[in-house]
Design a protein around this motif. Sequence first.
Motif, PDB file in Angstrom:
ATOM      1  N   VAL A  62      42.658  34.805  53.592  1.00  0.00           N
ATOM      2  CA  VAL A  62      42.733  36.225  53.580  1.00  0.00           C
ATOM      3  C   VAL A  62      43.573  36.773  54.752  1.00  0.00           C
ATOM      4  CG1 VAL A  62      41.197  38.374  54.182  1.00  0.00           C
ATOM      5  CG2 VAL A  62      40.242  36.727  53.055  1.00  0.00           C
ATOM      6  N   ARG A  66      38.208  47.417  51.627  1.00  0.00           N
ATOM      7  CA  ARG A  66      37.691  46.214  51.138  1.00  0.00           C
ATOM      8  C   ARG A  66      36.671  46.218  49.698  1.00  0.00           C
ATOM      9  NH1 ARG A  66      39.786  41.318  50.629  1.00  0.00           N
ATOM     10  NH2 ARG A  66      38.703  39.453  51.281  1.00  0.00           N
ATOM     11  N   ASP A 124      43.614  39.228  49.656  1.00  0.00           N
ATOM     12  CA  ASP A 124      43.292  37.723  49.498  1.00  0.00           C
ATOM     13  C   ASP A 124      44.569  36.911  48.951  1.00  0.00           C
ATOM     14  OD1 ASP A 124      40.245  37.819  49.473  1.00  0.00           O
ATOM     15  OD2 ASP A 124      40.523  39.186  48.095  1.00  0.00           O
ATOM     16  N   GLU A 169      40.544  32.591  45.147  1.00  0.00           N
ATOM     17  CA  GLU A 169      40.809  33.089  46.359  1.00  0.00           C
ATOM     18  C   GLU A 169      40.834  31.799  47.297  1.00  0.00           C
ATOM     19  OE1 GLU A 169      37.908  36.054  46.736  1.00  0.00           O
ATOM     20  OE2 GLU A 169      38.692  37.187  45.032  1.00  0.00           O
ATOM     21  N   TYR A 218      45.894  33.746  46.931  1.00  0.00           N
ATOM     22  CA  TYR A 218      45.089  32.835  45.707  1.00  0.00           C
ATOM     23  C   TYR A 218      46.060  31.555  45.834  1.00  0.00           C
ATOM     24  CZ  TYR A 218      43.453  37.332  44.501  1.00  0.00           C
ATOM     25  OH  TYR A 218      42.945  38.537  44.480  1.00  0.00           O
ATOM     26  N   LYS A 243      34.289  43.940  48.130  1.00  0.00           N
ATOM     27  CA  LYS A 243      34.531  42.700  48.924  1.00  0.00           C
ATOM     28  C   LYS A 243      34.031  42.645  50.389  1.00  0.00           C
ATOM     29  CE  LYS A 243      37.637  40.293  45.984  1.00  0.00           C
ATOM     30  NZ  LYS A 243      39.288  39.788  45.657  1.00  0.00           N
TER      31      LYS A 243
END
Lengths: 448, 124, 480
Positions: free
Chosen positions: B57, A315, B66, B54, B68, A318
């Motif tokens: 997830v 990740r 992510d 975003e 969008y 993030k």
Amino acid sequence: MSYLPHTAAQRREMLSACGVRNIDELFVDIPASLQPLSFNLPEGRSELEVVDYFKQLASKNYAHLTSFIGGGFYDHFIPAAVDAIAGRSEFYTAYTPYQPELSQGTLQAIYEYQSQICRLTGMQAANASIYDGGTALYEACQMALRTTGRERIVVDGGVNPVYRKMLYSYTANLNISFSEVQVTHGQSDREHIFKELDENTAAVVLQNPNFFGVIDDHADIVNYCHAKGILVIQSVYPVAMALLKSPGEIGVDIAVGEGQCLGIPLSFGGPYLGFMATSKKLVRRMPGRIAGRTTDSAGREAFVLTLQAREQHIRREKASSNICTNEALCALRAHAYLSLLGKDGLCKVARLCYAKAQYARRRFDSIPGVEVMKSSPTFNEFTVRLPLDAGDVAGRLIERGIAPGLPLGRFYPGMENYLLVAVTEKRTKYEIGLFAEALEFILRETGA
Amino acid sequence: MTPDDRKYAASHEWIKIEGDTATVGITDHAQEQLGDITFVELPAAGKQVQRGAECAVIESVKAASDIYAPLSGEISEVNSALEDAPETINSDSYESGWLFKMKNIDTAGIAELLDAAGYEAQIA
Amino acid sequence: MVIFDKSVEGRRGVVLPGCDVQEPDAIPAGYCRKQPAELCELSELDVIRHFTALSRKNFGVDNGFYPLGSCTMKYNPKALEVIAGIDGFARLHPFLPQLRHGGMLVQGALRVVWELEKLLCEITGMTACTMQPLAGAHGELTGMMLVAAYHRKKGNRKKIVLIPDEAHGTNPSSAAIAGFETRPVPTCQSSGMLDIAALEKLLTDEVAAIMVTNPNTLGIFNSKIERVAEIAHRHDALVYYDGANLNAIMGRFRPGDAGIDVMHMNLHKTFATPHGGGGPGAGPVAVRENLEQFLPVSRVIKRSDNTYQLDYDRPDSIGYIAPFYGNFSVCLKAYAYILLLGGKGLKEASETAVLNANYLMHKLKDIYDLPYPKTCMHEFVLSAKKQMANDVHATDIAKALIDEGFHPMTVYFPLIVKEAMMIEPTETESKETLDRFIAAMRRIAETAQSDPDQLRAAPVTSPVCRPDEVKAARDMDFSA
């Protein structure tokens, strides 16, 4: 000594296989202008000399004092079997178990460690551990902030002051505010805590027993907070958990703490073991590694690191945390310790600690001029007020071979005369008596 | 086949507008790239989202991706069936594997979305 | 079968002494748990057998070759364990020096910290060092906090940290957690080094720092490192050096000489302290003089009478990042390792690590794709591109190595190489071991053509074969 295996002939053969004449040619990418300006290090020495040198250094440390120092880090008995288990090099020379087929030992041990932590704390899911109790507390705060989307944390003044300092350093550059509420009569000050809570508060951070050794039942605070959508983080002392209400029992959202007391030597501050556990609901918000049980392609029971997609190696910026190691070997020690002590043994350790500390409390209370703080129940640690500066008294006691506890002035301005005394199962009635007599003598001598 | 009853974002979301609501999901190509999906984190209903922001997830064993928002608007409903069965996205990404619905959508920016042929050309 | 399944009601493992004081009043019931924690009930032998059985399902450096790229799995000398176990260190309470004049009670320990700091500064060419960070990633976070403190003190408003795209995932993560935004810097396709032209474009006055790894994760040394520092410093951006790959360069290159401002080291990699199955490690941070004032508390200082003391009076410090003095016993082992090897030994260690890596690379590059064909440092990255023609992936090759008796290399990292296989042999492996590994890798490449199914089914000789990771993530069975 260099631990290098190649003979001169082998070295020549390998260089030639690489198409170079000498080792320098393998370093051609380092420009001449970047040759080290200096590399002035001592000559290598033999194992015999080096071990001797360290024995000499160690002899300059006062590790042999009869210790009543705690403050979150305790001198508990460690069964020899813990060292035997952690000393198996299949465990300690392995890397993080990214290749599960070759790491079932580490992975199953982590899974079982997580189970031990869950059973002890009454929580539903634990991670594979974090660096120490302080970083675990910080990560718990981050988890609460992420979960609630709020920016404020209320911290009880009974939380270990070292941990509180760590929280503030880590968040110095972030948009997070803390407010501290001092304890009242040694326990969490409900009235002031509740007053501090607002709609931007993500969590309340508590500790049980708190830094002064005082026991509390935080169930009322948990209920109050939950009604406002605020999470409760509780830092706990695992040995005390054998007897005290567990975080799970009172509905705490994130339980953390320092696992040093579970078979890990004091070693001048580390390595230690931060444990962290939460509810099933919040488990995906929990940082750190987690081992899970599954099956292999032949249907056999197998263990594997899981929920890795939220970790930093996948990740990146993030990720829920930048932490990528756990303290696997320390977790293994804690797991071995808890397995050896077992259900009955850990309770016995806790009862011995409690009984001896209560005895010491009574004994000190009988010394003229010494006041034991008695307003609230304590576990194995308690504060005493001396008629003199606690630092001075401690210095005198050390001359008599006793490390009497932690003078509190350093952490709580105004408490210069207070001493925090810890008693574990290793201390005997005789040692407590020596301590008390020496203290009586010093106070008499100084006319206090 | 890529259904031609909807629009596509270059970041692999689809959006199907029906009257004043729109349904959003990910493409078959995207689910294939992710592999076995293990978890979906969806936005709260009522949340306002901006185009390109975003808003969800999707996790597989090896990746977290992510999602969008293809257009701006308000999240009106989420596919809560995915909580227990995220693998639906793998098996049926265009229908029962939808992620969320939006209302009050702002159609500005719709011209930048791709049609089925355009999206297929992008992933070819 | 997990340990709890072996529990027998009433069985005991440890006998504790009886209570030598009068039993006190019980803790008020309102504070007590209703049920005791369900820990196991086993004898000492039950426990020893359980863990011994687990250990046999594990593979460490002591079991065999462990060429896990980026992890420096070198041999961990046994003397280090003996030293860490000496009572005078193992039983030392960390609060002892917090007593008045308590520093005098721990002179041996403080000297360890002080001397190791000095040695690490000499090895890296930096000015000052702190032992506080508890792991490599913790060192990175500490470094980024130092960067933030530096700019805050100067009144700079800088929010961006530049990070090459080949960097370890911890770099962007550490920068983000310290409060920065990150931007990737591309790697030049032909040289395998950071693209300087792209860097110049990205470097604005908003940039607080750039994080570099050198040699980078492709195992390539960036000869333009000085230039990178120069460009950064022109914009008052600091240069962070990820010391994960320090094992390549000891005695050959010092980050401090190239203008690096701040760096971390991984004692558990370069300085041979055991990895412990994923920790504990230690990640000391070293800085140039411009950042020394910001280092975390406490610092060990040496007085004119050659005694040592802890200094907490540091107004510009970023504060406490660890409860005490770092992972002390890990630091102790690293110090012992440096004393055993000495300067010459450390240099030879790096040279041999580089020789071993190049030797493997030369012996494997004809059968596996080598995306960046140049002299490597202590590690190199292959790609399973050729084997992909038979639908054999990097992971299949890694698993096949298990059946050959080796630990796999690192796969799928760095992210910029497709089907990456990152190999780091370290200096402690003999030529015979390397030759056996080469033979195994060549056999696997042949099998990839003749019988790819066999590789896809590997491993078959390990305690378990490939676990079902999807089931693990969906079931979430994390405790028994």
